[in-house]
Design an enzyme around this catalytic site. Structure first.
Site, PDB file in Angstrom:
ATOM      1  N   GLU A   1      -7.133  31.374  15.180  1.00  0.00           N
ATOM      2  CA  GLU A   1      -6.410  32.232  14.229  1.00  0.00           C
ATOM      3  C   GLU A   1      -6.509  33.711  14.613  1.00  0.00           C
ATOM      4  O   GLU A   1      -7.095  34.516  13.876  1.00  0.00           O
ATOM      5  CB  GLU A   1      -6.934  32.029  12.806  1.00  0.00           C
ATOM      6  CG  GLU A   1      -6.664  30.645  12.258  1.00  0.00           C
ATOM      7  CD  GLU A   1      -6.970  30.511  10.772  1.00  0.00           C
ATOM      8  OE1 GLU A   1      -7.792  31.294  10.266  1.00  0.00           O
ATOM      9  OE2 GLU A   1      -6.381  29.627  10.135  1.00  0.00           O
TER      10      GLU A   1
ATOM     11  N   GLU B   1      -5.136  22.377  11.133  1.00  0.00           N
ATOM     12  CA  GLU B   1      -6.107  22.397  10.034  1.00  0.00           C
ATOM     13  C   GLU B   1      -5.389  22.238   8.703  1.00  0.00           C
ATOM     14  O   GLU B   1      -4.340  22.857   8.473  1.00  0.00           O
ATOM     15  CB  GLU B   1      -6.824  23.748   9.966  1.00  0.00           C
ATOM     16  CG  GLU B   1      -7.740  24.062  11.104  1.00  0.00           C
ATOM     17  CD  GLU B   1      -8.392  25.434  10.908  1.00  0.00           C
ATOM     18  OE1 GLU B   1      -8.455  25.915   9.759  1.00  0.00           O
ATOM     19  OE2 GLU B   1      -8.814  26.019  11.911  1.00  0.00           O
TER      20      GLU B   1
HETATM   21  C1  GLA Z   1      -9.236  28.800   8.781  1.00  0.00           C
HETATM   22  C2  GLA Z   1     -10.198  28.705   9.939  1.00  0.00           C
HETATM   23  C3  GLA Z   1     -11.290  27.690   9.730  1.00  0.00           C
HETATM   24  C4  GLA Z   1     -11.782  27.720   8.313  1.00  0.00           C
HETATM   25  C5  GLA Z   1     -10.632  27.518   7.391  1.00  0.00           C
HETATM   26  C6  GLA Z   1     -11.031  27.465   5.951  1.00  0.00           C
HETATM   27  O1  GLA Z   1      -8.137  28.012   8.893  1.00  0.00           O
HETATM   28  O2  GLA Z   1      -9.571  28.483  11.166  1.00  0.00           O
HETATM   29  O3  GLA Z   1     -12.328  27.971  10.619  1.00  0.00           O
HETATM   30  O4  GLA Z   1     -12.388  28.943   8.051  1.00  0.00           O
HETATM   31  O5  GLA Z   1      -9.760  28.591   7.527  1.00  0.00           O
HETATM   32  O6  GLA Z   1      -9.927  27.203   5.126  1.00  0.00           O
END
Ligand code: GLA
Length: 655
Positions: free
Chosen positions: A153, A305
């Site tokens: 991210e 995710e």
């Molecule tokens: C993001 C991050 C993860 C985690 C999630 C929690 O997507 O990439 O490491 O912190 O948020 O929702």
């Protein structure tokens, strides 16, 4: 170039971020047992493992990861291996404070959290490249490796001195001369003329409004610098494993990076998606992000995710009611995902995310969350052969561009209530509620595949983009544009007349006299509906063929909506129902049919390949007409004419 197909090999990837370094080794074996039970076939390792891999400068601790890579391979579980560079070890910041980013108001972002790195720091880049190199050399040929995951991210801006130097280099390359920069940023305003490159800074906390040209270029610069970090690591891993695809996970509709541009640099487009389970429009938010990700990928994509239950970063964090996780996962597959993954496999007992759900929650194997995960794993296995790699046909495109967003989202605008993502979402929602499957496209993309193109709001348009829209309508396409479109050029210079003259001519507008933003709760009456958020004082040029006027108030009788040929302009945002009805009717005239006719509210239908997904977003059972006889891949039964779906139920129908 490899793609997601190479990673999935005919399966739907199912699994999640796996952080075994938080657990004793006995738990790893327990994890594998549960993964097998849930039919998990993919785990993402190493996302935040830098300090474990390099506990002190130059050290390498690969033994634990060797064991895990082998363990996964032994059990037929593929590994998405992450470069750990989004969370540098504390020693890096301690020994090299130049690796830490600085905020707009001069605060350093310290270690102790994550993502505390400066994209412009040569020291950071050097250390990130070194650990990436060794990781790729060691595991590039490992049989468990299916996909590289670069960083995590990307989102960190930097306003510090190193970023200032890099920003100047970036600006020199863009403008060549200071004169060109001064001209483009409009520095004649407020006496901001620069006489030397050294005087130029990233936007830092000013006394009053920022220079919009500077802010716009800084956003472009930030996206480019983060992309440089990403491609540097990508090139390293590719050198060691040219056949293994590479991705980096996007945040959904995140303003920080130009994902159209980024998507071209990766083999697989992946996204993290966390709709709020309590949000009545959570499913539509999901659909929007899924449509956008599919469009960036131009094919199957990866849900990197999602949460099996609650997240822990909203004010109040709600679990997913029974069935919702499965439904939203099937929705992602319907809209083109070939991978359904989670943050994270096992819920942490310590650390900042110990109340964030995992596929295995604190309740463990007996918990409802894991039981539902197990059921989903079986469902995905059942539908995978018929679905992976298949396209999602769409004849409607929503245009979206980060540069237009950045240009419009600035100090000194007329209404702080007009938020670009909200407007984009309102239009997508209208199409979603009309059961029209939509792609997203960049305003300079080839629009020929689409019978209908909508522009919720593109405040700044390049000449090429304007030309593209005109050519599209000349060739018979139907175009619907929302307000605040074509106001500025790519440098955020307002077009003469307040809106591009070619667009005004396209819609039959002679003069845009004034913008009339609306207050919270205020609406404006138009013939047949009410407008929200914004209105405009327009004078037609007599060529529009259809005009819906404002009724009452200052704008009484003036055009709210104009149509000339196949080009429509909406100077206000109709309330949700009327916007849905308008777009549905324009789509019908353009020859675009909904996926299914007569669908009840709360039911979503999507075609993928030869399959028809029917999804019930409601808690009440519904019966849906599905003409013909189909085989439901989820239940293994045939259905004729209609299918009944329980609470959050789904059917995946093959003709
Ligand atoms: C993001 C991050 C993860 C985690 C999630 C929690 O997507 O990439 O490491 O912190 O948020 O929702």
């Amino acid at each position: 170039m490899p793609g997601l197909g190479d990673a999935t090999r005919g399966r739907l990837l199912f699994g999640g971020d796996y952080n075994p370094e938080q657990w004793p080794e006995e738990t790893w074996h327990e994890d594998v047992r549960l993964m097998k039970a849930a039919r998990v076939n993919s785990v993402t390792l190493g996302v935040f493992s830098w300090s474990k891999l390099e506990p002190e400068p130059g050290a390498r601790e690969f033994g634990w990861l060797d064991t895990l890579m082998d363990l996964m391979h032994e059990h037929g579980i593929g590994v998405v291996l992450a470069t750990p560079t989004s969370s540098p070890p504390p020693w890096l910041g301690r020994l090299h404070p130049d690796t830490l980013p600085v905020t707009e108001d001069g605060r350093t972002e310290w270690w102790g959290g994550r993502q505390h790195f400066s994209h412009s720091s040569a020291t950071y880049r050097h250390h990130a490249a070194a650990i990436t190199e060794d990781l790729a050399a060691r595991y590039g040929g490992h049989p468990a490796l299916t996909l590289w995951h670069i960083n995590n991210e990307y989102c960190t801006a930097d306003h510090g001195d190193q970023a200032a130097a890099a920003f100047r280099r970036w600006l020199r390359a863009r403008y060549g001369t200071l004169d060109a920069l001064n001209e483009t940023w409009g520095t004649a305003f407020w006496g901001q003329h620069y006489d030397t490159w050294d005087g130029i800074l990233p936007p830092r906390l000013p006394h009053y409004l920022r220079n919009p040209g500077q802010v716009l270029d800084f956003r472009r610069f930030t996206s480019d610098m983060l992309l440089e970090c990403c491609t540097a690591e990508r090139d390293i891993v590719r050198r060691h494993s040219p056949h293994v695809p590479v991705t980096t996970n996007f945040m959904p509709l995140w303003s920080g990076v130009d994902a159209w541009r980024w998507a071209r640099e990766e083999d697989v487009v992946s996204v993290d998606l966390y709709p709020d389970p309590r949000d009545p429009l959570g499913a539509q938010h999901g659909a929007l992000v899924q449509d956008m990700t599919r469009s960036q990928a131009r094919g199957p994509w990866m849900l990197m995710e999602q949460a099996a239950g609650p997240v822990n970063w909203r004010g109040v964090n709600h679990p997913k009611p029974r069935g919702l996780n499965r439904l939203w996962s099937l929705q992602a597959v319907a809209r083109g995902a070939d991978a359904v993954c989670y943050f994270q496999w096992r819920q942490s007992r310590q650390g900042a995310e110990k109340f964030h759900s995992g596929m295995v929650g604190h309740a463990g194997e007996e918990g409802r969350t894991f039981q539902e995960i197990t059921r989903l794993g079986a469902d995905l296995e059942r539908i995978a052969p018929a679905v992976t790699g298949r396209p999602v046909p769409a004849r409607v495109a929503v245009l979206h561009d980060w540069h237009a967003w950045w240009a419009g989202d600035q100090d000194g605008r007329l209404s702080g209530r007009v938020e670009y993502p909200d407007v984009l979402s309102a239009w997508h929602r209208a199409l979603w509620q009309a059961h029209l499957t939509t792609d997203f496209a960049h305003p300079e993309h080839d629009l020929a595949p689409y019978a209908l193109v909508v522009v919720p709001q593109l405040y700044a348009l390049t000449d090429a983009a304007v030309g593209n829209l005109l050519a599209y309508t000349r060739q018979g396409g139907t175009l619907v544009c929302g307000f605040l479109t074509g106001v500025a050029d790519q440098d955020d210079r307002v077009r003469p007349g307040g809106m591009d003259a070619r667009l005004r001519q396209l819609f039959g507008i002679r003069t845009l006299h004034e913008w009339w933003p609306l207050e919270a709760g205020e609406t404006v009456a138009c013939e047949g509906f009410r407008g929200t958020l914004w209105s405009e004082e327009l004078e037609g040029d007599g060529t529009a063929e259809e005009i819906v006027p404002y009724r009452g108030g200052e704008l009484d009788g003036l055009p709210a909506v104009l149509r000339k040929g196949r080009a429509w302009y909406l100077s206000t945002l109709p309330e949700p129902g009327p916007l849905r009805d308008l777009l549905a009717s324009v789509a019908r005239d353009a020859g675009v049919r909904p996926v299914l006719d007569g669908l009840p509210d709360r039911v979503e239908a999507v075609r993928r390949g030869e399959l028809l997904f029917v999804l019930n977003h409601g808690r009440e059972p519904v019966t849906v007409e599905v003409p013909g006889t189909h085989h439901d891949l989820l239940t293994g039964t045939d259905v004729t004419g209609r299918v009944t779906l329980g609470r959050y139920g789904a059917a995946v129908l093959r003709p």
